[in-house]
Design an enzyme around this catalytic site. Structure first.
Site, mmCIF file in Angstrom:
data_model
loop_
_atom_site.group_PDB
_atom_site.id
_atom_site.type_symbol
_atom_site.label_atom_id
_atom_site.label_comp_id
_atom_site.label_asym_id
_atom_site.label_seq_id
_atom_site.Cartn_x
_atom_site.Cartn_y
_atom_site.Cartn_z
ATOM 1 N N LYS A 52 0.749 -8.049 -10.450
ATOM 2 C CA LYS A 52 0.507 -7.508 -11.795
ATOM 3 C C LYS A 52 1.412 -8.205 -12.813
ATOM 4 C CE LYS A 52 -1.175 -3.114 -9.981
ATOM 5 N NZ LYS A 52 -0.980 -1.687 -9.703
ATOM 6 N N GLN A 96 3.737 2.684 -10.190
ATOM 7 C CA GLN A 96 3.004 2.289 -8.981
ATOM 8 C C GLN A 96 2.997 3.435 -7.971
ATOM 9 O OE1 GLN A 96 1.286 -0.544 -8.658
ATOM 10 N NE2 GLN A 96 0.634 -0.073 -6.582
ATOM 11 N N ASP A 119 -3.213 3.143 -16.451
ATOM 12 C CA ASP A 119 -3.911 3.425 -15.193
ATOM 13 C C ASP A 119 -5.038 4.438 -15.378
ATOM 14 O OD1 ASP A 119 -3.052 2.048 -12.879
ATOM 15 O OD2 ASP A 119 -1.138 3.106 -12.924
HETATM 16 N N1 GUN Z 1 -1.628 2.225 -6.017
HETATM 17 C C1 GUN Z 1 -2.787 1.737 -5.537
HETATM 18 N N2 GUN Z 1 -3.618 1.386 -6.546
HETATM 19 C C2 GUN Z 1 -2.956 1.654 -7.696
HETATM 20 C C3 GUN Z 1 -3.291 1.511 -9.072
HETATM 21 O O1 GUN Z 1 -4.383 1.056 -9.458
HETATM 22 N N3 GUN Z 1 -2.324 1.912 -9.945
HETATM 23 C C4 GUN Z 1 -1.124 2.408 -9.549
HETATM 24 N N4 GUN Z 1 -0.262 2.788 -10.479
HETATM 25 N N5 GUN Z 1 -0.792 2.568 -8.286
HETATM 26 C C5 GUN Z 1 -1.709 2.187 -7.369
#
Ligand code: GUN
Length: 307
Positions: A52, A96, A119
């Site tokens: 990311k 996350q 998100d």
């Molecule tokens: N853990 C797995 N997929 C995601 C996501 O798309 N966003 C976040 N914040 N955590 C995750």
């Protein structure tokens, strides 16, 4: 042979479309800025977060990474989120998941300001998704919608089956398909006769986290099958359970010591009309949509500041 739905190609298209928007914003005020919170040391999360941050750099988005230890408390994380909420230079906040066990994840997601929630996990934004209002939508399902749209896979009037009911993928995926006028069924670990329900699907989304669960006899001929699973087979017995008849896969396992497999059985996709590979399918789209949500959030903030 089924068509391969190329997530890397669609990611590149999405990022290319975002680039001029990032450049325009940078010219007018400053680059968008994403704050990422990675608590603890989950190895998969570390890889996701690295990717990311890398995507931000490539696009000209500023990013910052906060890495509280595995032992972090709910209160400490709340304080961090509060400080990011109040900063004018932060457009997006991503916490996350999963968080360490002792942390109350729901209260952390609730603390992220809805207008920085890239998100789309905050209950306010979940409500907007349910109501069909605009707003940030969770990145993986919205990436899948982009993939279907760009490959011109029809949705309206089609039967869609989503396997998995997580807040991150399964539930929002079902809602987005419903808003696009599919007839949607959600299946999960307790669904009876999963294969028979999956066989009805024109669009089958597998997001349950079980390696190779979806076999050839789960797939309606011609269906678009979308694989959200990322499962690492760590033992030879696990690899053999799926690939005993495939020397090439077993040799790959022996070479690498593990195998990455989605929720679809990769050797049993022949009757599908189209499919996403693992890796190179859904994964790159999640990051592209995170970038898209971050840019949209920054543009919104810039417009609000201009009055
Ligand atoms: N853990 C797995 N997929 C995601 C996501 O798309 N966003 C976040 N914040 N955590 C995750």
């Amino acid at each position: 042979m089924p068509i391969l739905l190329d997530g890397n190609k669609v990611r590149d298209q999405i990022l290319a479309e975002l680039k001029p928007r990032v450049a325009a914003m940078t010219r007018m005020s400053r680059p968008p800025r994403l704050a990422v919170v990675l608590a603890g040391n989950d190895p998969a999360s570390e890889i996701y977060v690295r990717n990311k941050v890398k995507a931000c750099q490539e696009l000209g988005i500023d990013s910052e990474k906060h890495t509280p230890p595995q032992s972090v408390s709910t209160n400490e994380l709340l304080e961090l989120v509060d400080s990011l909420n109040s900063r004018k230079d932060v457009d997006g906040i991503l916490v996350q998941m999963p968080l360490p066990n002792q942390v109350d994840s729901k209260s952390i997601l609730l603390a992220v300001s809805p207008d920085k929630d890239v998100d789309g996990f905050h209950p306010f934004n979940v409500g907007n998704l349910v109501s069909g209002n605009p707003g940030p939508h969770p990145c993986t399902p919205s990436g899948i919608m982009e993939l279907l749209r760009r490959y011109q896979i029809p949705i309206a009037g089609r039967r869609a089956v989503v396997v998995g009911r997580s807040d991150i993928v399964g539930k929002p995926m079902a809602l987005l398909l419903l808003h696009a006028h599919a007839t949607v069924t959600i299946c999960h670990s307790r669904t009876a006769d999963l294969a028979a329900i999956c066989r009805q699907a024109d669009i089958l989304v597998a997001a349950i986290g079980k390696a190779g669960l979806i076999r050839g006899d789960f797939i309606k001929p011609g269906a678009a099958v979308i694989d959200v699973g990322m499962n690492r087979l760590q033992t030879r017995a696990e690899a053999e359970a799926l690939f005993a008849s495939c020397q090439e896969k077993m040799a790959q396992f022996d070479r690498k010591g593990s195998l990455l497999v989605g929720d679809l059985h990769p050797l049993e996709l022949d009757c599908a009309g189209a499919y996403t590979p693992v890796p190179g399918g859904v994964g790159p789209l999640t990051i592209a949509m995170l970038m898209s949500n971050t840019v949209a959030s920054a543009e919104w903030r810039l417009a609000a500041a201009a009055g």
